[in-house]
Design a protein around this motif. Sequence first.
Motif, PDB file in Angstrom:
ATOM      1  N   ASP A 136     -11.571  28.639 -48.396  1.00  0.00           N
ATOM      2  CA  ASP A 136     -12.329  29.764 -48.137  1.00  0.00           C
ATOM      3  C   ASP A 136     -11.217  30.841 -48.425  1.00  0.00           C
ATOM      4  O   ASP A 136     -11.260  32.008 -48.985  1.00  0.00           O
ATOM      5  CB  ASP A 136     -12.790  29.864 -47.040  1.00  0.00           C
ATOM      6  CG  ASP A 136     -13.558  31.312 -46.755  1.00  0.00           C
ATOM      7  OD1 ASP A 136     -14.448  31.360 -47.353  1.00  0.00           O
ATOM      8  OD2 ASP A 136     -13.092  32.067 -45.898  1.00  0.00           O
TER       9      ASP A 136
ATOM     10  N   VAL B 161     -10.212  31.253 -52.297  1.00  0.00           N
ATOM     11  CA  VAL B 161     -11.409  31.764 -52.910  1.00  0.00           C
ATOM     12  C   VAL B 161     -11.262  33.432 -52.549  1.00  0.00           C
ATOM     13  O   VAL B 161     -11.618  34.102 -53.414  1.00  0.00           O
ATOM     14  CB  VAL B 161     -12.875  31.175 -52.401  1.00  0.00           C
ATOM     15  CG1 VAL B 161     -14.028  32.318 -53.057  1.00  0.00           C
ATOM     16  CG2 VAL B 161     -13.015  29.721 -53.125  1.00  0.00           C
ATOM     17  N   ARG B 162     -11.377  33.763 -51.267  1.00  0.00           N
ATOM     18  CA  ARG B 162     -11.288  35.292 -51.000  1.00  0.00           C
ATOM     19  C   ARG B 162     -10.162  36.059 -51.251  1.00  0.00           C
ATOM     20  O   ARG B 162      -9.926  37.047 -51.941  1.00  0.00           O
ATOM     21  CB  ARG B 162     -11.458  35.282 -49.502  1.00  0.00           C
ATOM     22  CG  ARG B 162     -12.583  34.907 -49.230  1.00  0.00           C
ATOM     23  CD  ARG B 162     -13.272  35.242 -47.703  1.00  0.00           C
ATOM     24  NE  ARG B 162     -14.387  34.380 -47.383  1.00  0.00           N
ATOM     25  CZ  ARG B 162     -15.635  34.873 -47.946  1.00  0.00           C
ATOM     26  NH1 ARG B 162     -15.924  35.814 -48.831  1.00  0.00           N
ATOM     27  NH2 ARG B 162     -16.748  34.042 -47.485  1.00  0.00           N
TER      28      ARG B 162
ATOM     29  N   ALA C 222      -8.511  34.835 -54.304  1.00  0.00           N
ATOM     30  CA  ALA C 222      -8.670  35.295 -55.627  1.00  0.00           C
ATOM     31  C   ALA C 222      -9.581  36.286 -55.924  1.00  0.00           C
ATOM     32  O   ALA C 222      -9.412  37.099 -57.154  1.00  0.00           O
ATOM     33  CB  ALA C 222      -9.491  33.938 -56.328  1.00  0.00           C
ATOM     34  N   ILE C 223     -10.817  36.678 -55.464  1.00  0.00           N
ATOM     35  CA  ILE C 223     -11.640  37.538 -55.564  1.00  0.00           C
ATOM     36  C   ILE C 223     -10.990  38.860 -55.543  1.00  0.00           C
ATOM     37  O   ILE C 223     -11.270  39.795 -56.404  1.00  0.00           O
ATOM     38  CB  ILE C 223     -12.986  37.577 -54.406  1.00  0.00           C
ATOM     39  CG1 ILE C 223     -13.711  36.078 -54.903  1.00  0.00           C
ATOM     40  CG2 ILE C 223     -13.565  38.783 -54.749  1.00  0.00           C
ATOM     41  CD1 ILE C 223     -14.926  35.879 -53.986  1.00  0.00           C
TER      42      ILE C 223
ATOM     43  N   ILE D 209      -2.258  34.213 -56.354  1.00  0.00           N
ATOM     44  CA  ILE D 209      -3.529  33.843 -55.701  1.00  0.00           C
ATOM     45  C   ILE D 209      -3.171  33.022 -54.449  1.00  0.00           C
ATOM     46  O   ILE D 209      -3.521  33.229 -53.281  1.00  0.00           O
ATOM     47  CB  ILE D 209      -4.522  33.068 -56.397  1.00  0.00           C
ATOM     48  CG1 ILE D 209      -5.038  34.244 -57.402  1.00  0.00           C
ATOM     49  CG2 ILE D 209      -5.710  32.491 -55.411  1.00  0.00           C
ATOM     50  CD1 ILE D 209      -6.019  33.464 -58.363  1.00  0.00           C
TER      51      ILE D 209
ATOM     52  N   VAL E  80     -11.134  27.497 -59.514  1.00  0.00           N
ATOM     53  CA  VAL E  80     -11.084  28.669 -58.662  1.00  0.00           C
ATOM     54  C   VAL E  80     -11.977  29.668 -59.218  1.00  0.00           C
ATOM     55  O   VAL E  80     -12.761  30.308 -58.318  1.00  0.00           O
ATOM     56  CB  VAL E  80      -9.679  29.070 -58.886  1.00  0.00           C
ATOM     57  CG1 VAL E  80      -9.430  30.369 -57.911  1.00  0.00           C
ATOM     58  CG2 VAL E  80      -8.860  28.087 -58.097  1.00  0.00           C
ATOM     59  N   ILE E  81     -11.991  29.864 -60.307  1.00  0.00           N
ATOM     60  CA  ILE E  81     -12.955  30.953 -60.919  1.00  0.00           C
ATOM     61  C   ILE E  81     -14.282  30.747 -60.754  1.00  0.00           C
ATOM     62  O   ILE E  81     -15.264  31.630 -60.183  1.00  0.00           O
ATOM     63  CB  ILE E  81     -12.694  31.420 -62.327  1.00  0.00           C
ATOM     64  CG1 ILE E  81     -11.304  31.809 -62.768  1.00  0.00           C
ATOM     65  CG2 ILE E  81     -13.826  32.472 -63.033  1.00  0.00           C
ATOM     66  CD1 ILE E  81     -10.803  33.195 -61.942  1.00  0.00           C
TER      67      ILE E  81
ATOM     68  N   CYS F 296     -14.959  31.129 -57.113  1.00  0.00           N
ATOM     69  CA  CYS F 296     -15.209  32.832 -56.873  1.00  0.00           C
ATOM     70  C   CYS F 296     -16.521  33.305 -56.927  1.00  0.00           C
ATOM     71  O   CYS F 296     -17.000  33.914 -56.384  1.00  0.00           O
ATOM     72  CB  CYS F 296     -14.001  33.334 -57.374  1.00  0.00           C
ATOM     73  SG  CYS F 296     -12.349  33.127 -56.833  1.00  0.00           S
TER      74      CYS F 296
ATOM     75  N   THR G 200     -19.274  32.244 -54.724  1.00  0.00           N
ATOM     76  CA  THR G 200     -19.125  32.697 -53.605  1.00  0.00           C
ATOM     77  C   THR G 200     -19.491  34.201 -53.631  1.00  0.00           C
ATOM     78  O   THR G 200     -20.567  34.816 -52.955  1.00  0.00           O
ATOM     79  CB  THR G 200     -17.689  32.797 -53.095  1.00  0.00           C
ATOM     80  OG1 THR G 200     -17.288  31.242 -52.815  1.00  0.00           O
ATOM     81  CG2 THR G 200     -17.499  33.473 -51.656  1.00  0.00           C
ATOM     82  N   TYR G 201     -19.189  34.656 -54.602  1.00  0.00           N
ATOM     83  CA  TYR G 201     -19.772  36.394 -54.976  1.00  0.00           C
ATOM     84  C   TYR G 201     -21.243  36.616 -55.059  1.00  0.00           C
ATOM     85  O   TYR G 201     -21.911  37.195 -54.511  1.00  0.00           O
ATOM     86  CB  TYR G 201     -18.938  36.849 -56.104  1.00  0.00           C
ATOM     87  CG  TYR G 201     -18.966  38.353 -56.293  1.00  0.00           C
ATOM     88  CD1 TYR G 201     -18.194  39.127 -55.501  1.00  0.00           C
ATOM     89  CD2 TYR G 201     -19.960  39.021 -57.184  1.00  0.00           C
ATOM     90  CE1 TYR G 201     -18.382  40.572 -55.582  1.00  0.00           C
ATOM     91  CE2 TYR G 201     -19.905  40.256 -57.535  1.00  0.00           C
ATOM     92  CZ  TYR G 201     -19.089  41.171 -56.636  1.00  0.00           C
ATOM     93  OH  TYR G 201     -19.381  42.624 -56.598  1.00  0.00           O
TER      94      TYR G 201
ATOM     95  N   LEU H 251     -14.016  39.795 -62.184  1.00  0.00           N
ATOM     96  CA  LEU H 251     -14.446  38.502 -62.003  1.00  0.00           C
ATOM     97  C   LEU H 251     -15.394  38.190 -62.909  1.00  0.00           C
ATOM     98  O   LEU H 251     -15.553  36.889 -63.360  1.00  0.00           O
ATOM     99  CB  LEU H 251     -14.934  38.688 -60.656  1.00  0.00           C
ATOM    100  CG  LEU H 251     -15.864  37.346 -59.954  1.00  0.00           C
ATOM    101  CD1 LEU H 251     -14.853  36.114 -60.153  1.00  0.00           C
ATOM    102  CD2 LEU H 251     -16.427  37.586 -58.655  1.00  0.00           C
TER     103      LEU H 251
END
Length: 222
Positions: free
Chosen positions: A15, A18-19, A21-22, A37, A58-59, A62, A65-66, A105
């Motif tokens: 988590d 991911v956050r 990276a965003i 990242i 990872v992308i 992300c 999740t977004y 993103l």
Amino acid sequence: MPEHRPRADALRNSDRIVRAAIAALRESGVAVPLEEIARRAGVGIATVYRRFGDRDGVIRACFETYFAEEVEPLALAAREAADPRRGLAEALGSIIDTLAAHQSLLTAAREVGAFTVAIAERFAEPLGEVLADAQRRGLVRADLLVRDLAAIVVMVLATGYRADHNDADQRRYLALLLDGIRPSAEPLPRPSTARLIGEEVGCPAPGAGEDCPPVTGGDTHP
């Protein structure tokens, strides 16, 4: 054998990555390195690779999740609209605005094949109830599918470009496509029954170390 479940600390690391990276993509653009990242997430680069396999992984995480946190609630909110057609139009407009607001993103997701109609359709499923209501009232085409709504999102976002600071073209083409969902006596062509095999069988993201069947295309009707 007991089912293997990720440890709580592993889930927390995922988590955080991911956050981080965003946020890094928003601030630094699509070229942000995995090392940056990892630094932002407070983990080692080996942890990033262990949790996600590679940069593409990872992308993908992300973007999902977004979508889940920023886009799906917009689709759910459409259920509250008194006029279901307006609810659909406003939801699609809000979804497009939300995705367009994080261009880095969105660009990165396109590069790794993470932004597809199939993914958009999955998170647009809550619009199915609103669509059915609009169809019962004769406000939209009777042959319209949730996948068509997802395709509208993908098509409109494909018209965006950085120099169009007011998103004028996106608004124009959204209006054009929304006009096409009005009731019509002329039926739409049948949709393809084909899907990417990877979508059907849950093929892992590239770099996950598993073999996937080849992609197929074309019409599968007899």
